[in-house]
Motif scaffolding. Structure first.
Motif, PDB file in Angstrom:
ATOM      1  N   LEU A 120       0.952  -1.123  -0.023  1.00 49.38           N
ATOM      2  CA  LEU A 120       0.038   0.068  -0.149  1.00 49.38           C
ATOM      3  C   LEU A 120       0.937   1.203   0.009  1.00 49.38           C
ATOM      4  CD1 LEU A 120      -2.833   1.234   0.167  1.00 49.38           C
ATOM      5  CD2 LEU A 120      -2.669   1.177   2.632  1.00 49.38           C
ATOM      6  N   SER A 121       1.834   1.275   0.841  1.00 45.96           N
ATOM      7  CA  SER A 121       2.778   2.381   0.804  1.00 45.96           C
ATOM      8  C   SER A 121       3.511   2.517  -0.554  1.00 45.96           C
ATOM      9  CB  SER A 121       3.934   2.122   1.870  1.00 45.96           C
ATOM     10  OG  SER A 121       3.428   2.200   2.956  1.00 45.96           O
ATOM     11  N   ALA A 122       3.694   1.679  -1.212  1.00 42.27           N
ATOM     12  CA  ALA A 122       4.562   1.693  -2.611  1.00 42.27           C
ATOM     13  C   ALA A 122       3.499   2.175  -3.579  1.00 42.27           C
ATOM     14  CB  ALA A 122       4.974   0.245  -2.980  1.00 42.27           C
ATOM     15  N   LEU A 123       2.223   1.776  -3.446  1.00 46.16           N
ATOM     16  CA  LEU A 123       1.106   2.292  -4.358  1.00 46.16           C
ATOM     17  C   LEU A 123       0.741   3.756  -4.232  1.00 46.16           C
ATOM     18  CD1 LEU A 123      -1.425  -0.581  -4.103  1.00 46.16           C
ATOM     19  CD2 LEU A 123      -0.320   0.119  -6.295  1.00 46.16           C
ATOM     20  N   ASN A 129       0.076  10.824  -3.073  1.00 45.28           N
ATOM     21  CA  ASN A 129      -0.273  11.234  -1.756  1.00 45.28           C
ATOM     22  C   ASN A 129      -1.936  11.610  -1.745  1.00 45.28           C
ATOM     23  OD1 ASN A 129       2.278  10.128  -0.787  1.00 45.28           O
ATOM     24  ND2 ASN A 129       3.030  12.180  -0.630  1.00 45.28           N
ATOM     25  N   LYS A 130      -2.146  12.415  -2.770  1.00 46.41           N
ATOM     26  CA  LYS A 130      -3.497  12.854  -2.552  1.00 46.41           C
ATOM     27  C   LYS A 130      -4.692  12.007  -2.538  1.00 46.41           C
ATOM     28  CE  LYS A 130      -3.947  13.475  -7.774  1.00 46.41           C
ATOM     29  NZ  LYS A 130      -4.199  14.177  -8.596  1.00 46.41           N
ATOM     30  N   TYR A 131      -4.421  10.785  -3.080  1.00 50.29           N
ATOM     31  CA  TYR A 131      -5.430   9.817  -2.764  1.00 50.29           C
ATOM     32  C   TYR A 131      -5.229   8.912  -1.517  1.00 50.29           C
ATOM     33  CZ  TYR A 131      -4.979  10.175  -7.962  1.00 50.29           C
ATOM     34  OH  TYR A 131      -5.128  10.655  -9.164  1.00 50.29           O
ATOM     35  N   SER A 132      -4.410   9.313  -0.591  1.00 51.42           N
ATOM     36  CA  SER A 132      -4.335   8.553   0.758  1.00 51.42           C
ATOM     37  C   SER A 132      -4.876   9.615   1.644  1.00 51.42           C
ATOM     38  CB  SER A 132      -3.112   7.794   0.710  1.00 51.42           C
ATOM     39  OG  SER A 132      -3.223   7.237   2.079  1.00 51.42           O
ATOM     40  N   PHE A 133      -5.297   9.169   3.035  1.00 49.77           N
ATOM     41  CA  PHE A 133      -5.420   9.995   4.198  1.00 49.77           C
ATOM     42  C   PHE A 133      -4.283  10.073   4.840  1.00 49.77           C
ATOM     43  CE2 PHE A 133      -9.989   8.384   3.396  1.00 49.77           C
ATOM     44  CZ  PHE A 133     -10.517   9.787   3.167  1.00 49.77           C
ATOM     45  N   LEU A 134      -3.244   9.126   4.566  1.00 56.47           N
ATOM     46  CA  LEU A 134      -1.970   9.183   5.328  1.00 56.47           C
ATOM     47  C   LEU A 134      -0.907   9.070   4.345  1.00 56.47           C
ATOM     48  CD1 LEU A 134      -3.015   6.713   8.451  1.00 56.47           C
ATOM     49  CD2 LEU A 134      -2.849   9.092   8.327  1.00 56.47           C
ATOM     50  N   ARG A 135       0.149   9.538   4.735  1.00 55.55           N
ATOM     51  CA  ARG A 135       1.546   9.783   3.873  1.00 55.55           C
ATOM     52  C   ARG A 135       2.097   8.078   3.997  1.00 55.55           C
ATOM     53  NH1 ARG A 135       3.222  14.178   1.571  1.00 55.55           N
ATOM     54  NH2 ARG A 135       5.292  13.280   1.574  1.00 55.55           N
ATOM     55  N   PRO A 136       2.647   7.575   2.721  1.00 59.84           N
ATOM     56  CA  PRO A 136       3.386   6.162   2.969  1.00 59.84           C
ATOM     57  C   PRO A 136       4.176   6.221   3.967  1.00 59.84           C
ATOM     58  CG  PRO A 136       4.016   7.539   1.125  1.00 59.84           C
ATOM     59  CD  PRO A 136       2.826   8.191   1.654  1.00 59.84           C
ATOM     60  N   THR A 137       5.050   6.876   4.280  1.00 59.80           N
ATOM     61  CA  THR A 137       6.115   6.830   5.392  1.00 59.80           C
ATOM     62  C   THR A 137       5.395   6.738   6.712  1.00 59.80           C
ATOM     63  OG1 THR A 137       5.947   9.224   5.538  1.00 59.80           O
ATOM     64  CG2 THR A 137       7.715   8.087   4.095  1.00 59.80           C
ATOM     65  N   ILE A 139       2.386   5.433   7.117  1.00 58.79           N
ATOM     66  CA  ILE A 139       1.684   3.935   7.144  1.00 58.79           C
ATOM     67  C   ILE A 139       2.711   2.866   7.350  1.00 58.79           C
ATOM     68  CG2 ILE A 139       0.544   2.369   5.561  1.00 58.79           C
ATOM     69  CD1 ILE A 139      -0.922   4.757   4.098  1.00 58.79           C
ATOM     70  N   LEU A 140       3.835   2.788   6.881  1.00 58.81           N
ATOM     71  CA  LEU A 140       4.749   2.097   7.030  1.00 58.81           C
ATOM     72  C   LEU A 140       5.288   2.105   8.436  1.00 58.81           C
ATOM     73  CD1 LEU A 140       7.454   1.781   4.113  1.00 58.81           C
ATOM     74  CD2 LEU A 140       6.089   0.092   5.083  1.00 58.81           C
ATOM     75  N   ALA A 141       5.683   3.278   8.907  1.00 59.08           N
ATOM     76  CA  ALA A 141       6.166   3.352  10.213  1.00 59.08           C
ATOM     77  C   ALA A 141       5.003   2.651  11.342  1.00 59.08           C
ATOM     78  CB  ALA A 141       6.285   4.791  10.744  1.00 59.08           C
ATOM     79  N   PHE A 142       3.706   3.104  11.218  1.00 59.73           N
ATOM     80  CA  PHE A 142       2.546   2.785  12.198  1.00 59.73           C
ATOM     81  C   PHE A 142       2.677   1.211  11.941  1.00 59.73           C
ATOM     82  CE2 PHE A 142      -1.628   1.773  13.074  1.00 59.73           C
ATOM     83  CZ  PHE A 142      -2.093   2.033  14.450  1.00 59.73           C
TER      84      PHE A 142
END
Length: 289
Positions: A120-123, A129-137, A139-142
């Motif tokens: 998901l982070s890669a996608l 980023n505009k399509y996601s409520f959270l940034r990929p970094t 998401i990965l960290a959490f």
């Protein structure tokens, strides 16, 4: 509690067609609640070994080292099913076989889920980023942190279950620790599923433009399979070792093995390294399905 007294447990099962060898590590009952099927266990071990080879080979080919967590999960599956095969064929009363089967099969999907979080982070990094409520970094960290916490708790719980069983003591407290780890994993994955669904809905046009429709479908199905399996394990653990889910192998086959086997197959056909590229945060990869 002695090995003889353990038979007094309500879920005690003795196979009339499989005499108890009475060895040092044998309990007086079959803790599974049934004699495991050698056909299921051997097929599962072979299935995951085949996919370990193909997944790892593709990971090296596409240099997508971030996907090695999935291979780690497959190694856990193989060890667990080898132990289950020994229970089925050699000695279903053997405590060590049961503990190895229980520990590795329960904890393996934690590593498989980590692969899904990374996808998901890669996608998001590739589509925007505009399509996601959270940034990929984030998401990965959490979710990697959540996985780490869940893994530690589950490993502690599963290990203590083994210790308690080896000493013929009540494993209820250890089982509750394992239950806490699984509950946290279900909680984290529930959030992840919501993020995945909302992202794919908002980015549906971008997904189509990049030719990632089939891959995203595979990713969605795989994530839901891991999620369903985790919920099954949570309910099974909540029931305890003597519950209906844990003492009927059909549930294990349909809700533990089958979902994870499908995940391995889908990601083998649509390997993330081939479809998304070598780097999680790369934005200039060639997308293929």
């Amino acid at each position: 509690m002695t090995a003889q007294n353990i038979a007094a447990r309500a879920f005690g099962y003795v196979d009339p067609n499989f005499p108890n060898p009475g060895g040092e590590n044998d309990t007086s009952i079959i803790i599974y609640g049934y004699t495991p099927s050698i056909a299921i266990a051997a097929f599962a071990a072979a299935w995951f070994f085949l996919h370990l080879i193909t997944h790892t080979a593709q990971t090296f080919k596409y240099r997508s080292w971030w996907w090695l967590t999935f291979s780690t999960g497959l190694v856990f599956e193989i060890i667990g099913y080898i132990a289950r095969s020994l229970s089925a064929k050699k000695d279903p009363y053997h405590l060590i076989y049961f503990v190895l089967n229980y520990f590795f099969i329960v904890t393996a999907p934690v590593f498989l889920a980590a692969g899904a979080y990374t996808i998901l982070s890669a996608l998001i990094a590739r589509l925007g980023n505009k399509y996601s409520f959270l940034r990929p970094t984030f998401i990965l960290a959490f979710f990697i942190t959540s996985d780490t916490i869940s893994t530690i708790i589950q490993v502690a719980g599963a290990s203590l279950v083994g210790v308690k069983e080896s000493r013929h003591q009540d494993p209820t407290t250890a089982n509750n620790i394992l239950l806490a780890g699984l509950a946290y994993q279900v909680f984290a994955m529930s959030i992840f599923v919501l993020l995945m669904v909302t992202f794919e809905l908002r980015a549906r046009h971008a997904i189509k433009e990049h030719g990632l429709q089939v891959f995203c479908l595979s990713f969605s199905i795989s994530t839901l399979m891991i999620y369903m399996r985790t919920i099954f394990r949570l309910i099974e653990t909540a029931e305890g070792l003597g519950g209906k889910l844990s003492t009927h192998e059909v549930y294990f086959a349909c809700l533990e093995f089958a979902p994870i086997a499908l995940v391995a197959l889908l990601f083998c056909i649509w390997h993330p390294g081939r479809c998304l590229g070598a780097k999680v945060r790369s934005t200039n990869e060639k997308h293929r399905t």
